[in-house]
Design a protein around this motif. Sequence first.
Motif: not given
Length: 286
Positions: A171-185, A235-242
């Motif tokens: 749960r970070v604000g840079v590249h390693a953010n898990t939620a953002f990466g999974l949203s992109r996938c 980023s987490e909220a966006e993923l969970m919305m999906r």
Amino acid sequence: MPFDRGERLALLNQRADVYIETALDAITREFPYMPYLIVTGPGPIPTHRELHPAFYGSFDWHSCVEMHWAIIRLLRRFPASESATTSKARTTLGDLLTEEHLAQEVAFFANSNHRGLERPYGWGWLLTLAHELETWDDPDSCRWAAAVAPLADLLAANITAWLPKLTYAQRVGVHANTAFGLSRCYDFAHLRAAQGDRALLDAIEEAATRWFSADADYPAHYEPSGADFLSAALSEAELMMRILDQEAFPGWLQRFLPGLSAGKPATLFTPATVSDPTDGQIAHLH
């Protein structure tokens, strides 16, 4: 700034050529770059372009992949705006996204020494690019999609194998953010599921549910950190919305960010202060 979809699309259409030219300059600019590889012994180190003949431009690999996607997205979104710039873009992409070049990209990420590099941020952008290409009914895009597919399939398989092993989300604000990466996938995962392969989609949904479904009262008032370019909370909220259905998501969001409807925490509604835009880390805050 009020969000008016029509006005924003008109502005994007008006400036599409400028944005495409900017991205073209990035994906064909070899220097400077930040090499990212594991060296296991003495001897000459290949150049970034030798390792990544398709995605050598920009400062780093993931940025180059993202800029490829931006160009293709603009070409697809505004098909009526054919110009010298769009013709140049198609020629450039055709020169870069070849089977030979992508085979070299596959060889890099198939190397066990590199199995964690660009994960998950760069991998997510590559699957975003693959999804854009595969869902665009265009002769050039079909050819580029076929070239990119082996790399997309490799990274999708790698993500599917990695997620069950990842005990904790980042749960970070840079590249390693898990939620953002999974949203992109996620769109690519849905595409593969529609084609009969649910492995990636199931892995994403299982992992997101395991990590995030019970989250409550997230401390978003601590954001941003000094070099963030993402909000870990949003980023987490966006993923969970999906991930969640329309009935479940509002309750989850209320528990996760209980003050959101009242504009709290203010950090999520206030532009960040960028004290030095020439500093590569501080400039992330833009």
